[in-house]
Design an enzyme around this catalytic site. Structure first.
Site, PDB file in Angstrom:
ATOM      1  N   LEU A   1      17.098   0.127  19.258  1.00  0.00           N
ATOM      2  CA  LEU A   1      15.941  -0.300  20.043  1.00  0.00           C
ATOM      3  C   LEU A   1      16.469  -1.362  20.993  1.00  0.00           C
ATOM      4  O   LEU A   1      16.355  -2.562  20.750  1.00  0.00           O
ATOM      5  CB  LEU A   1      14.838  -0.866  19.144  1.00  0.00           C
ATOM      6  CG  LEU A   1      13.896   0.108  18.430  1.00  0.00           C
ATOM      7  CD1 LEU A   1      14.656   0.923  17.381  1.00  0.00           C
ATOM      8  CD2 LEU A   1      12.762  -0.639  17.762  1.00  0.00           C
TER       9      LEU A   1
ATOM     10  N   LEU B   1       5.936   4.088  24.279  1.00  0.00           N
ATOM     11  CA  LEU B   1       7.051   4.923  23.857  1.00  0.00           C
ATOM     12  C   LEU B   1       6.554   6.341  23.606  1.00  0.00           C
ATOM     13  O   LEU B   1       5.467   6.557  23.084  1.00  0.00           O
ATOM     14  CB  LEU B   1       7.692   4.355  22.590  1.00  0.00           C
ATOM     15  CG  LEU B   1       8.544   3.100  22.783  1.00  0.00           C
ATOM     16  CD1 LEU B   1       8.814   2.415  21.456  1.00  0.00           C
ATOM     17  CD2 LEU B   1       9.861   3.439  23.479  1.00  0.00           C
TER      18      LEU B   1
ATOM     19  N   VAL C   1      -5.449  20.450  22.667  1.00  0.00           N
ATOM     20  CA  VAL C   1      -5.287  21.038  21.346  1.00  0.00           C
ATOM     21  C   VAL C   1      -6.661  21.504  20.877  1.00  0.00           C
ATOM     22  O   VAL C   1      -7.561  20.679  20.692  1.00  0.00           O
ATOM     23  CB  VAL C   1      -4.701  20.026  20.350  1.00  0.00           C
ATOM     24  CG1 VAL C   1      -4.598  20.641  18.958  1.00  0.00           C
ATOM     25  CG2 VAL C   1      -3.335  19.523  20.822  1.00  0.00           C
TER      26      VAL C   1
ATOM     27  N   VAL D   1      -2.139  15.447  20.422  1.00  0.00           N
ATOM     28  CA  VAL D   1      -3.185  15.162  21.401  1.00  0.00           C
ATOM     29  C   VAL D   1      -2.813  13.973  22.280  1.00  0.00           C
ATOM     30  O   VAL D   1      -3.170  13.939  23.458  1.00  0.00           O
ATOM     31  CB  VAL D   1      -4.545  14.937  20.711  1.00  0.00           C
ATOM     32  CG1 VAL D   1      -5.651  14.830  21.755  1.00  0.00           C
ATOM     33  CG2 VAL D   1      -4.849  16.066  19.750  1.00  0.00           C
TER      34      VAL D   1
ATOM     35  N   ILE E   1      14.353  -4.360  22.532  1.00  0.00           N
ATOM     36  CA  ILE E   1      13.912  -5.298  21.499  1.00  0.00           C
ATOM     37  C   ILE E   1      15.103  -6.070  20.945  1.00  0.00           C
ATOM     38  O   ILE E   1      15.019  -7.277  20.697  1.00  0.00           O
ATOM     39  CB  ILE E   1      13.173  -4.566  20.368  1.00  0.00           C
ATOM     40  CG1 ILE E   1      12.060  -3.688  20.947  1.00  0.00           C
ATOM     41  CG2 ILE E   1      12.608  -5.557  19.364  1.00  0.00           C
ATOM     42  CD1 ILE E   1      11.102  -4.426  21.849  1.00  0.00           C
TER      43      ILE E   1
END
Length: 595
Positions: free
Chosen positions: A476, A421, A25, A51, A479
């Site tokens: 999730l 993630l 970027v 980024v 989890i």
């Protein structure tokens, strides 16, 4: 001598070191570097939307082919801090990437200038080397040192921070005579290999554990050859998956608490000797160390001296690059075999294969909503042996490790230790850019997907198509499953009523985010599947759309909300939540059914 800016000299070094593309970027503090890239030419650029995404693209690019080093660029301050997750992921899995950041002028580094931050100090713990270059004349040599360090010993990432005035200053540099520095890699001695092979030969039920270091060293063929000469079965780690084909007669399955096979765990527990090559003894592989190590001897070969004994003390350790060690192992094993010194391992190998044929998990479910196991069954049946799978973390990745098959090195591209993630989409873009002819299949759950789904626009803009399998349970999931130990289901539901759905779509509205609309808004294509019998049709249509439009195509599969995937805390205590396969009809995509 040629006069040029320090940034231009850096571009010449990149080219001499084999770099022809960067991910990043642009911004004020890195613009001189971009200007140099434009002026010098020969280095392409892929514009990320975040980024961190650029750093993961660089990772995917490196992981795809031996010798690749991905490069990501960003402006000062937040760009550098955004890259930290990518640097952590790369250093954890021994992946060389180069991050280049712009910085405030040297005279203002101590004045809290706009977006000035001590990125050298921040990045230090997650890199092999992080440096803010203060002298323009040092820039080309800093880049030379970076490539030397990234490739030498245990591979890993480097960050180079360039103040804007340093980039713009003219220096003397001759790119025509530049040469990369020799790469240092420790090598085993013949005496060490003979001792290790003696220990292996004395065992009755030995195994080879093949880690990611074998893939990093581009030594998978040697690993397979060594296994075939000795007749010793192989257990690949998650990072070493693909070092031996899944359908090879000596591939004994993966071992671990999550991404493992029932037969792999049973075989490890039945063994009496383990030779680990290029592996870390990661905790998700070993589980409880007492049960993992009890009753067996260990030899550990690793390129990093401090890795030997880090997790447990082996009976013998060898510091060596995996390729250098395996070349000697193959040579000595051939000599011993010709001399009749190697034990016959055929009965032990057959015992391992019998477990591989019989200890299976069921995948063939016809339930609606769809059970995840059926998705992986359909993936195995549809996608060929040349598929490069890209994934990172979650129940989707764990189930993928249990039910998919990998036949070649660098065809399971996974952020193993860090598991960030959002990694999957940008990494898949990097993989596709590194191998334009590859059949790239990304795999995520809905939460991983939502972390960095904006990077799909990069695939659309730069014509980098891949097929993305999105399994959606609006949870999730990993989890939630771990919360069972706390008797709760708390703050892990992603479901809400999406008011933009029609009454006819009321059930889907409860799954929250309309991924199809989001994907199409980013310039890509998307399909949604709600019945197991239509998954293969969706894959076929997705491939057609990829070919026609040259963009990523997402196949969203609506899953049942709650599924618990097999896992545990030690190899002998993995809990099976679903019914097991009674025959190959229950597991038609297992290796047993396919061979």
């Amino acid at each position: 001598m040629a006069k040029m800016t320090a940034a231009e000299a850096a571009i010449h070094v990149l080219k001499k070191e084999g770099v022809d593309v960067t991910f990043g970027v642009p911004g004020a503090a890195i613009n001189p570097f971009y200007a140099a890239m434009r002026k010098v030419g020969g280095v392409d650029h892929v514009l990320a939307r975040h980024v961190e995404g650029a750093s993961h693209m660089a990772e995917g690019y490196t992981r795809t082919k031996a010798g690749n080093i991905g490069v990501c660029l960003g402006t000062s301050g937040p760009a550098g801090t955004d890259m930290i997750t990518g640097l952590y992921s790369a250093t954890a899995d021994s992946i060389p990437i180069l991050c280049v950041t712009g910085q405030a002028p040297t005279g203002k580094l101590h004045k809290e200038d706009f977006q000035a931050v001590d990125i050298q100090a921040i990045a230090g713990p997650v890199t092999k080397w992080a440096i803010t270059v203060l002298e323009p004349a040092q820039v080309p040599r800093a880049f030379q040192q970076a490539f030397h360090l990234m490739r030498s010993a245990r591979p890993g990432p480097v960050l180079i921070d360039l103040p804007i005035n340093v980039q713009m200053t003219e220096i003397e540099f001759d790119p025509d005579t530049y040469a990369p520095l020799p790469v240092y890699k420790p090598a085993a001695t013949r005496a060490q290999v003979e001792k290790a092979l003696t220990m292996l030969n004395e065992a009755d039920k030995p195994l080879l554990v093949s880690g990611g270091g074998v893939i990093n060293a581009d030594a998978s063929d040697l690993l397979t050859e060594f296994a075939e000469i000795t007749g010793v079965p192989v257990i690949p780690t998650l990072m070493g998956w693909g070092t031996i084909p899944d359908d090879h007669k000596l591939m004994a399955g993966m071992v671990g608490l999550q991404t493992s096979h029932r037969y792999g765990n049973a075989t490890l527990l039945a063994s009496d000797f383990v030779l680990g090559i290029g592996n870390r003894w990661a905790n998700r592989h070993t589980g409880d160390l007492a049960s993992y190590t009890e009753g067996r001897k260990f030899v550990h070969v690793d390129i990093e001296p401090t890795q030997i004994g880090r997790i447990f003390c082996p009976d013998y350790g060898i510091v060596s690059d995996a390729k250098a060690a395996l070349e000697l192992f193959v040579d000595v094993a051939k000599e011993w075999k010709d001399a009749g010194k190697l034990k016959d391992r055929s009965s032990w190998a057959e015992e391992c294969q019998e477990r591989k044929r019989t200890m299976l998990r069921k995948t063939h479910f016809d339930n609606v909503p769809i059970k995840p196991q059926r998705v992986y069954e359909e993936m195995v049946k549809f996608f060929g042996k040349d598929t490069r799978y890209v994934t990172t973390i979650g129940l989707s990745q764990i189930a993928g490790g249990q039910f998919l098959h990998v036949y070649k090195p660098r065809h399971w591209i996974n952020a193993g230790q860090a598991g960030p993630l959002g990694w999957t989409i940008p990494a898949a873009i990097g993989v596709r850019r590194a191998d334009p002819d590859a059949n790239v299949v990304a795999l995520t759950g809905d939460y991983d997907f939502q972390f960095m789904m904006e990077e799909l626009a990069v695939g659309a803009q730069f014509k980098l198509p891949f097929l993305h399998v999105l399994v959606n349970n609006s949870y999730l999931g990993l989890i939630r499953q771990s919360q069972r130990g706390f008797d709760m289901d708390y703050c892990v539901q992603l479901s809400f009523k999406n008011i933009n759905y029609t009454d006819e779509e009321a059930e889907l509205a409860e799954y929250g985010v309309d991924h199809v609309s989001v994907v199409e808004g980013l310039g890509c294509k998307a399909l949604r599947v709600t019945e197991p019998g239509k998954i293969a049709e969706a894959f076929e249509e997705a491939q057609r759309l990829m070919k026609e439009h040259q963009v990523p195509v997402v196949v969203e599969v609506i899953l049942e909300r709650v599924t618990n995937i097999s896992m545990g805390t030690d190899l002998g205590g993995v809990k099976e939540f679903e019914e097991l396969a009674e025959n190959t009809e229950d597991a038609p995509s297992s290796i047993a059914a396919l061979t």
